[in-house]
Structure formats: structure tokens, C-alpha cells
Enzyme design. Structure first.
Site, PDB file in Angstrom:
ATOM      1  N   TYR A  32       0.841  -1.117  -0.008  1.00  0.00           N
ATOM      2  CA  TYR A  32       0.124   0.160   0.227  1.00  0.00           C
ATOM      3  C   TYR A  32       1.223   1.385   0.038  1.00  0.00           C
ATOM      4  O   TYR A  32       0.649   1.772  -0.456  1.00  0.00           O
ATOM      5  CB  TYR A  32      -0.840   0.138   1.498  1.00  0.00           C
ATOM      6  CG  TYR A  32      -1.645   1.015   1.453  1.00  0.00           C
ATOM      7  CD1 TYR A  32      -3.518   1.428   0.724  1.00  0.00           C
ATOM      8  CD2 TYR A  32      -1.398   1.787   2.231  1.00  0.00           C
ATOM      9  CE1 TYR A  32      -3.901   2.183   0.428  1.00  0.00           C
ATOM     10  CE2 TYR A  32      -2.030   3.525   2.723  1.00  0.00           C
ATOM     11  CZ  TYR A  32      -3.123   3.595   1.510  1.00  0.00           C
ATOM     12  OH  TYR A  32      -4.323   4.279   2.050  1.00  0.00           O
ATOM     13  N   ASP A  35       2.592   1.664  -3.012  1.00  0.00           N
ATOM     14  CA  ASP A  35       1.328   2.692  -4.346  1.00  0.00           C
ATOM     15  C   ASP A  35       1.695   4.088  -4.187  1.00  0.00           C
ATOM     16  O   ASP A  35       1.632   4.652  -5.100  1.00  0.00           O
ATOM     17  CB  ASP A  35       0.509   1.947  -4.455  1.00  0.00           C
ATOM     18  CG  ASP A  35       0.192   0.630  -4.803  1.00  0.00           C
ATOM     19  OD1 ASP A  35       1.724  -0.102  -6.046  1.00  0.00           O
ATOM     20  OD2 ASP A  35      -0.738  -0.862  -4.260  1.00  0.00           O
ATOM     21  N   SER A  80      26.408 -21.236 -27.360  1.00  0.00           N
ATOM     22  CA  SER A  80      25.451 -22.724 -26.949  1.00  0.00           C
ATOM     23  C   SER A  80      26.629 -22.760 -25.721  1.00  0.00           C
ATOM     24  O   SER A  80      27.337 -22.319 -25.148  1.00  0.00           O
ATOM     25  CB  SER A  80      24.541 -23.144 -28.131  1.00  0.00           C
ATOM     26  OG  SER A  80      24.418 -23.949 -27.293  1.00  0.00           O
ATOM     27  N   GLU A 110      27.422 -23.954 -11.345  1.00  0.00           N
ATOM     28  CA  GLU A 110      25.790 -22.723 -10.699  1.00  0.00           C
ATOM     29  C   GLU A 110      24.821 -23.642 -11.172  1.00  0.00           C
ATOM     30  O   GLU A 110      24.999 -24.561 -12.477  1.00  0.00           O
ATOM     31  CB  GLU A 110      25.852 -21.366 -12.097  1.00  0.00           C
ATOM     32  CG  GLU A 110      27.089 -20.035 -11.584  1.00  0.00           C
ATOM     33  CD  GLU A 110      27.034 -19.462 -12.730  1.00  0.00           C
ATOM     34  OE1 GLU A 110      26.156 -19.092 -13.828  1.00  0.00           O
ATOM     35  OE2 GLU A 110      28.690 -19.354 -13.063  1.00  0.00           O
ATOM     36  N   TYR A 222      24.288 -14.630 -14.775  1.00  0.00           N
ATOM     37  CA  TYR A 222      25.127 -15.397 -14.688  1.00  0.00           C
ATOM     38  C   TYR A 222      26.401 -15.110 -15.209  1.00  0.00           C
ATOM     39  O   TYR A 222      27.738 -15.870 -15.099  1.00  0.00           O
ATOM     40  CB  TYR A 222      25.114 -17.186 -15.332  1.00  0.00           C
ATOM     41  CG  TYR A 222      23.854 -16.863 -16.408  1.00  0.00           C
ATOM     42  CD1 TYR A 222      24.496 -16.629 -17.382  1.00  0.00           C
ATOM     43  CD2 TYR A 222      22.538 -17.819 -16.733  1.00  0.00           C
ATOM     44  CE1 TYR A 222      24.384 -16.802 -18.816  1.00  0.00           C
ATOM     45  CE2 TYR A 222      22.176 -17.304 -17.579  1.00  0.00           C
ATOM     46  CZ  TYR A 222      22.904 -17.343 -18.794  1.00  0.00           C
ATOM     47  OH  TYR A 222      22.266 -17.136 -19.675  1.00  0.00           O
ATOM     48  N   CYS A 403       0.043 -41.837 -49.248  1.00  0.00           N
ATOM     49  CA  CYS A 403      -0.762 -40.383 -48.694  1.00  0.00           C
ATOM     50  C   CYS A 403      -2.447 -41.110 -48.074  1.00  0.00           C
ATOM     51  O   CYS A 403      -3.007 -40.770 -48.557  1.00  0.00           O
ATOM     52  CB  CYS A 403      -0.025 -39.837 -49.293  1.00  0.00           C
ATOM     53  SG  CYS A 403      -0.928 -37.726 -48.618  1.00  0.00           S
ATOM     54  N   CYS A 406      -3.657 -37.725 -49.324  1.00  0.00           N
ATOM     55  CA  CYS A 406      -4.740 -37.917 -50.811  1.00  0.00           C
ATOM     56  C   CYS A 406      -4.099 -39.086 -51.247  1.00  0.00           C
ATOM     57  O   CYS A 406      -5.210 -39.383 -52.910  1.00  0.00           O
ATOM     58  CB  CYS A 406      -3.755 -36.584 -51.729  1.00  0.00           C
ATOM     59  SG  CYS A 406      -2.142 -37.453 -51.749  1.00  0.00           S
TER      60      CYS A 406
HETATM   61  P1  AMP Z   1      21.555 -24.165 -24.545  1.00  0.00           P
HETATM   62  O1  AMP Z   1      21.247 -23.764 -24.870  1.00  0.00           O
HETATM   63  O2  AMP Z   1      21.208 -25.584 -24.004  1.00  0.00           O
HETATM   64  O3  AMP Z   1      22.728 -24.802 -25.787  1.00  0.00           O
HETATM   65  O4  AMP Z   1      21.897 -23.754 -23.037  1.00  0.00           O
HETATM   66  C1  AMP Z   1      22.639 -22.941 -23.136  1.00  0.00           C
HETATM   67  C2  AMP Z   1      21.638 -22.216 -22.473  1.00  0.00           C
HETATM   68  O5  AMP Z   1      22.141 -21.805 -20.576  1.00  0.00           O
HETATM   69  C3  AMP Z   1      22.406 -20.380 -22.573  1.00  0.00           C
HETATM   70  O6  AMP Z   1      22.053 -19.722 -23.935  1.00  0.00           O
HETATM   71  C4  AMP Z   1      22.096 -20.609 -21.255  1.00  0.00           C
HETATM   72  O7  AMP Z   1      20.368 -19.552 -21.880  1.00  0.00           O
HETATM   73  C5  AMP Z   1      21.365 -21.330 -20.564  1.00  0.00           C
HETATM   74  N1  AMP Z   1      21.863 -21.466 -19.091  1.00  0.00           N
HETATM   75  C6  AMP Z   1      20.988 -21.227 -17.852  1.00  0.00           C
HETATM   76  N2  AMP Z   1      21.874 -21.158 -16.967  1.00  0.00           N
HETATM   77  C7  AMP Z   1      22.957 -20.946 -17.384  1.00  0.00           C
HETATM   78  C8  AMP Z   1      24.115 -21.025 -16.402  1.00  0.00           C
HETATM   79  N3  AMP Z   1      24.158 -20.654 -15.207  1.00  0.00           N
HETATM   80  N4  AMP Z   1      25.251 -20.289 -17.047  1.00  0.00           N
HETATM   81  C9  AMP Z   1      25.201 -20.402 -18.312  1.00  0.00           C
HETATM   82  N5  AMP Z   1      24.382 -20.719 -19.531  1.00  0.00           N
HETATM   83  C10 AMP Z   1      22.984 -20.721 -18.643  1.00  0.00           C
HETATM   84 ZN    ZN Z   2      -0.736 -36.906 -50.288  1.00  0.00          ZN
END
Ligand code: AMP
Ligand code: ZN
Length: 814
Positions: A32, A35, A80, A110, A222, A403, A406
Site C-alpha cells: 500500500y 503504491d 550455446s 552454477e 550469470y 498418403c 491424397c
Molecule cells: P543450451 O540452450 O542448451 O545450449 O544451453 C545454453 C543456455 O543455457 C544459455 O543460452 C543460457 O540461456 C542457459 N543458462 C541457464 N543457466 C545458465 C548459467 N548458469 N550459465 C550459463 N548459461 C546458462
Molecule cells: Zn499426399
């Protein structure tokens, strides 16, 4: 006290409360009082727009609407992660990196948060941008939406943060908030969301940021990226981020060996279920940034980090049936329809079986109890069959030979796993799929032509291939309509619609007892065929007696009048013809010959019959029986479609080539091909050797391209498209000069030419493109849909804003 100071104090105070509540999870003010203070600030800001600040806590309520999210490059690529699943995998990784590095290695462990990855850019302690991961090189600018997430600091704490850096993290939707959102949806009769991760990433792309503000999203950080950060280890960077006000989960820990890493994994494999949000593994990172640099990256992921995936949850359930889907290229995909089962927080009903080999390998049969696993991916996997539960009479699955759409005989090319329907020009899902691909965003970008609309156009013979789109006329498409299939309502067999028994009873009873939906289903559960209602000796439990009796009496009366043999029905389904006759047994149906009745396979036509009945409930009856969605093209839709089609004529050639849907020709190969050949004629005439000489064009693309143009039908379609003005060449506009020497440009929004083209022109004339506004920006070129925050910033910094046309003026010779 002066107003500016007062505003500043309020902002600081509110920021602090926000931080305490959303980052530290400890409230220091009541909702409250919060706000009240927020309102006070809002009023002051309204009265004194000169003190506006895009990062004021008042901006968190959202309100900015983004129609198209701007795609922007990541200054540092978002990689990735490589995955591992066992101790051995981790030891292998350790061996690999130890070869490259002398000395001891420490790791930071982590949790791997399962959400949507995000990259936040801070300059001088202020959030300037939030971008989704996208393809790792470019992402979508979702700043307005991310600002509404309270755990994202708009302004950093302390003073020792780098002047400029990116910080990466994951936007997650904690279970509690997710469940609450779903409860609200169920209450208003909407389908609940399927899982927190998809809902989180979907939220980031909502157009109205005020909607995002209502969602209880959180941002967990992270990784810090940038140059001259003054940090030497990953663990230190987490601590720093925490001090600057970011939410960094406290689970992170240093490990001195892989054994210690495994302890961390074992601990969290159990305790992760106590966390308020989803995690799908652990991420292990080499702690020293110096060592990280030495290790570097593979094409896809850092060598210094490794994800360890927790074992996915598994359940077993029954395989009810296998159905087959036909894709745009004619590829057949078998789908397992499962007895619905809860798995990792979602209900699983279907799983892909990939191809015939997979079915054979698993020896999977209808009626089997199968093991299903749901990993990170959305579509669950079938791992195998519980043979101890196999019914004794079960027979191996026979893969279809024709198919399902079709009935053309399927083919399977040497060395390919997939079966294909070769009926390229006559198989509905292929035709519709090709048109869908043609209009999609990366192809011709024709807005408003969803699958439903394309189906209507096709059904009414307005389009049979994508070139027909350019010949559509308003008068011919406005008002046309049809019924869309709804797979839960029934299916078609030999052109006849078969309706689910429960729906049939519900529809029929309209006017004869008006059974409810639920009661109709209860009755359907007790019987196999409609005529079995005679055999129910008592009113089924829970069904209203009076209504049931009224229904049965009328049904009986009508059933006696017709020869049931003529209307074959499957168990649990009633043919649509039979329903019509039962509903109006003595009426003018006899006006129609048998053939005409057969043509009732589309309910829309059945509705024509409506004219012959005075019964007002007829249409209502059909809707209830079929429970289908009737869709039509309304006036506004028709206009918008035609406009979008018109605009698409100016799409660049590369997109047009991609739109044609030549097998394996993706966006990148399409671009390379057009840059090489410049016109469609050159491409059509190209030899195999010409084709494979193009960058990234391999054997299969070359063959597919040649095959495509060998088909005279395709060439005819292209001729028609050309005649309508669709773009089949690259227009090179190279104006080279030094007119823009020494000038820095920022371009933002949409232009009549591709943004990259505009940037190229700047560079070709001596100018420089910079990614964000600052004092040394000479011009901001303003396009359509530029975000208001850019404009504000430009105004504040006194940066000159010009339009696209004004930019061209700069290039003109005096
Ligand atoms: P993947 O998509 O399976 O290639 O995993 C990579 C993704 O994991 C990254 O793009 C992050 O978005 C995610 N991720 C989640 N937690 C972490 C972390 N603690 N450190 C790095 N990446 C992380
Ligand atoms: Zn077809």
C-alpha cells in the site's frame, strides 16, 4: 526542497524497496505504502516532464507497445553450451582442457536455469538495452518489456561497475506465479499455459509491455561480458553483479576438482525441486577468466564451460493410435497419440515417432505401454516399450504405403529415412504448406494470411499455388467462409464426416431435451453407437432424468423411420448424414439425390440446406454437432490481405527465392544464390557446376534447385509472379562517395529498403555506423516504429534526427 531533488529522492527510495523485495526477497515497505509513493512520483513527473527519466521506477508499469521487435546484433556473440550427461563426460572434458592449460583449474558451479536467455547492456550504470538470444548473433530488442521485470535493475548500485558491459542471464517464471496465471486462465475458460519456460519466452514477445508488467517474471544473471571489466574470475563476477544490484542465485560454488563438481551436481539433483523455479542442470565454468581466454570457443560454444543435464523425468503411458502427418515438402511424420499423462509439469498427449525406421527399431505397437521422456525440448520422446505389458494379440505396426491425405503411393528415396508423398501438385497439406511458407515472415512477409485463411481460399478455389495470391480480387474473397477441422470433433472417412458420439448426442438433443455437454458425454461413455441408447436400462449416473427421457423418446421415434443399414457408422462416431436425417426425418432431404448428400462432406454446404428448413435451430444444431470453428474472410481482413500482398512485391529477391520453397534452400543459401546470379533467368539457366561454385551451396541444394526449375509448372508460376511485379533480380545501387566522411550514424526503425542496405550505403559514402546513441552521433535516421526511448534520448543529447528521404538528400550532388 527543489522539485528535481524531490523526484530524485522518491526514485531512489522506490528503487531501494524494489531491490529489497525483488532481489533480496525481503520486503521493506507495505504494498500500500509503495503504491502511494509511486503515485506521488508519477504525479510529479507528469507535472515536470523536464525531469523525465526512461529509467524511473514509474516506467516499470509498462505501456509501450511494440508491433515489430527490432532485430539488433549482439556486440558479443551469445554462445550455446556443450552438454554432458555423466561423470565420464565431465572427466573427458577436463582431460581436453588440461591439454590446453598448464596449472590447476578451479571451476565455478552454477545451476542451469530453464527460461529465456537475455542479454542486458548497461552504460554508465543505466540499462540501455535488453536483447533476446535470437540466433546468437542477432536478437530481438525487448527493452520495453524487460524494464517491467522488477528484479532487473534500471540503475546500478555502487560506483565500481565498468563504463559499459553486457550481462547475460535467464528470464524465468517461478512456479508460483506460473500456477497463479494458470488458475486465472482456467477461471475465464482459457487453456492453461503448458510450461513456465515457454510462457517466459512468450512473455518477452508480448506487444504490450503493460501486459508483461503483470507477469511475475524474474531475471537471474550469470555472466558479464565486455572489455576492461577489471574482474579476474567467474565467481568474482557473480559477486560483483550481486553488489551492483542484480539477482544472482546464491547456489553458485567453487569446486577444485571434478569430484567436487559431482558433489554439487548430486546435491542439486535432489534439492532442485525445492527451488521456486525450473532448473534443468548445472553449468560448470572454468573460474579464471585468463584461462577462459586461453581455451576460447568452438563454432558453437565456449570450451571453458560445460552444461550437465539432469536426467529428464520419465513416465509410462498407453499408445492409443499412430497417425501420419504430411508436411509442406510431402514428408510423412508418424505421430504417437498417447493416453494423456502428466510429465514434468505438462500434459503429454502426443509424441513424434520420426519415421518408419524408428517405429521398427522400437517395435512400437498400438495398445503398448510406452516410456515417455520430456527433456528440454517441447516435443516429448518415446524411449521404448514395456514388453511385459504388451497385449497378447498385438501385431507389429505396418507403416502406411499411401498418403493419408491424397492416397497417392508413398516413395522413399535410397538412403533417406523419411517417406514422401510425391503428389506435389495435388496433395492438400503440401499445397497449403507451400503457400504458408511463401507468406511467412522471412519469406514474403505477407501479414494476415494464416493457415485458416489460406485453407478458405484453397477450399473456394481461389488459390491453388502461391502465384494465385497476386490475382485475388476483393469482391471474390470478401465474405467467403468455411468450417475448419477440429480434430477433437470428428474425422473424415471416404469424404464423409464422422462426428464423435458425445458431440452427436449434444447436437441432436438441442430441442429434444437440451442435454448439457457434460451429460451428453456421460451418455456417450455408456454406449458405442447411437442406437445403443435403447439398451441403457437406467438413466446414466449424473444425467438429468427428464431430459434424458425426452431425448431418447424423440430419437427412438426418428430412428424407426429410417433404414439404419444405409448409414454406416464407426464405433463411437456417427456419420454426419445420419445425424441430418435423424434431425429432420420427414423433411425435404428427399429433395436431394444420393449424390448430393455425398457432397455434404463440407458442413458449409450442408448449411445451404438450411434454406429448406424453417427450423431456426438448424445452424445451431450443426455448430453443436461439429463443434467446429466457422471462419470467414471479413471485409477488413480482405482489405488487409490484399494490401499486404501488394506490399510484398517489393520484397528483395533473396527473400523471394527463399519463399519459393525449394527443398533445402534456406534463407542463407537463397541470399548467396541471388548475390551470385543476380537474376532469376541466370539462376534458371545455371548448370550444376555453376551452382556448386556458390558459397555454401552443396550437392543437394544444387540438385534441388535444378529439379525445381526443370518442372515446367514451377517455371510457369514464376512467370506469373514476375508478370505481377514480384521482384526477381538484385538491384545494385552503389553510390560511392566521400560525402559522409567523419559522420556517425545510428539507424533505427523500418525503412523502405532493408536496414542493412541503408547501413551499407552509409559506409560506401564514407560514413560510420554506430550501434547506440551518444554525444558523438551525428545523425539518427528515424524509420517507422522507432521506439520512443530512442527519440527521447536523441532529444536529450541534442542529436539531429532525419528521415530516410532526408538521408538521401545528404547523398545528392549539390
Ligand atoms: P543450451 O540452450 O542448451 O545450449 O544451453 C545454453 C543456455 O543455457 C544459455 O543460452 C543460457 O540461456 C542457459 N543458462 C541457464 N543457466 C545458465 C548459467 N548458469 N550459465 C550459463 N548459461 C546458462
Ligand atoms: Zn499426399
Amino acid at each position: 526542497m527543489d522539485i528535481e531533488k524531490q523526484i530524485q529522492n522518491l526514485r531512489n527510495e522506490l528503487n531501494e524497496h524494489n531491490y529489497n523485495y525483488y532481489v533480496l526477497d525481503s520486503a521493506t515497505i507495505s504494498d500500500y505504502d509503495f503504491d502511494i509513493k509511486l503515485k506521488e512520483l508519477q504525479e510529479l513527473e507528469m507535472k515536470h516532464p523536464e525531469f523525465f527519466d526512461v529509467n524511473s521506477p514509474t516506467q516499470r508499469v509498462g505501456g509501450e507497445v511494440t508491433k515489430n521487435f527490432e532485430t539488433i546484433p549482439h556486440e558479443y556473440r551469445m554462445y550455446s553450451l556443450d552438454n554432458s550427461y555423466s561423470k565420464e563426460d565431465l572427466l573427458d572434458w577436463e582431460t581436453r582442457i588440461k591439454k590446453q592449460i598448464d596449472g590447476d583449474i578451479q571451476y565455478t558451479c552454477e545451476l542451469k536455469y530453464d527460461g529465456a536467455s537475455i542479454s542486458l547492456t548497461y552504460e554508465n550504470g543505466v540499462l540501455v538495452r535488453a536483447v533476446t538470444r535470437g540466433d546468437g548473433f542477432h536478437g530481438d530488442n525487448v527493452t520495453a518489456n524487460v524494464k517491467t521485470i522488477k528484479s532487473v535493475p534500471l540503475r546500478l548500485k555502487g560506483t565500481d561497475y565498468p563504463h559499459k558491459f553486457d550481462i547475460r542471464g535467464e528470464i524465468v517464471l517461478p512456479y508460483e506465479g506460473f500456477n497463479k496465471m494458470n488458475e486465472e486462465r482456467i477461471e475465464i475458460g482459457e487453456e492453461p499455459y503448458r510450461n513456465p519456460r515457454n510462457t517466459a519466452s512468450g512473455s518477452l514477445k508480448l506487444q504490450d509491455s503493460a501486459e508483461v508488467a503483470k507477469r511475475p517474471l524474474e531475471c537471474l544473471l550469470y555472466n558479464i561480458t565486455g572489455s576492461n571489466l577489471g574482474i579476474s574470475t567467474q565467481f568474482e563476477s557473480l559477486e560483483k553483479a550481486r553488489q551492483w544490484g542484480f539477482k544472482v542465485p546464491s547456489a553458485a560454488k567453487i569446486a577444485n576438482s571434478i569430484d567436487e563438481v559431482l558433489e554439487f551436481i548430486d546435491h542439486w539433483n535432489v534439492h532442485r525441486h525445492e527451488l521456486p523455479y525450473e532448473t534443468d542442470g548445472v553449468v560448470i565454468k572454468v573460474n579464471s577468466l585468463q584461462q577462459q581466454e586461453e581455451l576460447g570457443y568452438t563454432a558453437k560454444a565456449p570450451r571453458w564451460a560445460m552444461a550437465y543435464k539432469f536426467k529428464a523425468e520419465q513416465v509410462s503411458t498407453k499408445l492409443n493410435s499412430i497417425t501420419y502427418q504430411v508436411g509442406r515438402t510431402g514428408a510423412i511424420t508418424p505421430v504417437a497419440n498417447l493416453e494423456p499423462v502428466e510429465l514434468a509439469g505438462t500434459t503429454v498427449k502426443r509424441a513424434s515417432l520420426h519415421n518408419a525406421d524408428q517405429i521398427e527399431k522400437l517395435d512400437i505397437r498400438v495398445g503398448d505401454e510406452v516410456y515417455v521422456e520430456k527433456g528440454g525440448e517441447i516435443i516429448p520422446k518415446i524411449l521404448g516399450v514395456d514388453l511385459t505389458k504388451r497385449p497378447s494379440h498385438s501385431k507389429p505396426t505396418e507403416y502406411i504405403t499411401t498418403c493419408p491425405e491424397c492416397e497417392t503411393e508413398l516413395v522413399r528415396q535410397e538412403g533417406e529415412a523419411q517417406h514422401y508423398c510425391p503428389n506435389y501438385n495435388g496433395c492438400q497439406p503440401q499445397i497449403i504448406g507451400r503457400i504458408q511458407h511463401f507468406v511467412s515472415r522471412k519469406a514474403m512477409d505477407i501479414d494476415g494470411l494464416g493457415k485458416g485463411i489460406i485453407e478458405i481460399l484453397y477450399h473456394h478455389h481461389k488459390v491453388s499455388n502461391y502465384s494465385d495470391l497476386y490475382f485475388l480480387k476483393y469482391d471474390e474473397i470478401e465474405g467467403i467462409r468455411m468450417w475448419l477441422d477440429n480434430e477433437d470433433a470428428g474425422f473424415k472417412k471416404n469424404g464423409q464426416l464422422q462426428v464423435k458420439l458425445g458431440k452427436a448426442i449434444y447436437g441432436l438433443s438441442q430441442g429434444w431435451g437440451n442435454l448439457t455437454r457434460a451429460h451428453s458425454e456421460l451418455i456417450a461413455k455408456k454406449i458405442k453407437k447411437l442406437q445403443d441408447v435403447f439398451d441403457i436400462s437406467e438413466v446414466p449416473d449424473g444425467v438429468d432424468k427428464r431430459k434424458f427421457e425426452r431425448f431418447v423418446t424423440t430419437l427412438k421415434k426418428n430412428l424407426f423411420k429410417i433404414n439404419l443399414q444405409e448409414y454406416f457408422s464407426f464405433d463411437h462416431y456417427v456419420s454426419f448424414d445420419l445425424l441430418l436425417i435423424l434431425k429432420f426425418p420427414s423433411s425435404s432431404l428427399s429433395l436431394f439425390g444420393d449424390n448430393e448428400l455425398e457432397e455434404l462432406n463440407y458442413i458449409d454446404e450442408a448449411l445451404l440446406l438450411n434454406r429448406f428448413y424453417t427450423d431456426k435451430r438448424f445452424e445451431d444444431f450443426i455448430v453443436k454437432v461439429c463443434d467446429r470453428n466457422r471462419v470467414g474472410i471479413q471485409s477488413l481482413t480482405a482489405k488487409n490481405i490484399l494490401k499486404a500482398i501488394e506490399i510484398s512485391k517489393s520484397r528483395p529477391f533473396g527473400n523471394v527465392l527463399y519463399a519459393l520453397g525449394i527443398r533445402d534452400v534456406g534463407e542463407v543459401s537463397a541470399k548467396n544464390l541471388v548475390n551470385h546470379f543476380l537474376t532469376i533467368e541466370n539462376l534458371i539457366d545455371a548448370s550444376y557446376d555453376d551452382l556448386v561454385s556458390v558459397r555454401d551451396v552443396g550437392e543437394s541444394v544444387a540438385n534441388n534447385v535444378m529439379q525445381f526449375f526443370k518442372d515446367s509448372k514451377n517455371v510457369k508460376i514464376i512467370d506469373r509472379l514476375k508478370a505481377c511485379g514480384v521482384n526477381f533480380e538484385i538491384k545494385k545501387k552503389k553510390i560511392e562517395s566521400e560525402k559522409l566522411n567523419g559522420l556517425n550514424f545510428v539507424v533505427s526503425g523500418k525503412f523502405t529498403i532493408e536496414r542493412d542496405e541503408l547501413k551499407k550505403m552509409i559506409e560506401e559514402n564514407g560514413g560510420k555506423n554506430i550501434s547506440s546513441l551518444s554525444k558523438n552521433t551525428s545523425y539518427l535516421i528515424v524509420g517507422e516504429n522507432m521506439g520512443p526511448s530512442k527519440r527521447e534520448k536523441a532529444e536529450k543529447e541534442n542529436i539531429k534526427m532525419i528521415s530516410e528521404v532526408e538521408f538521401y538528400e545528404l547523398l545528392k550532388d549539390e
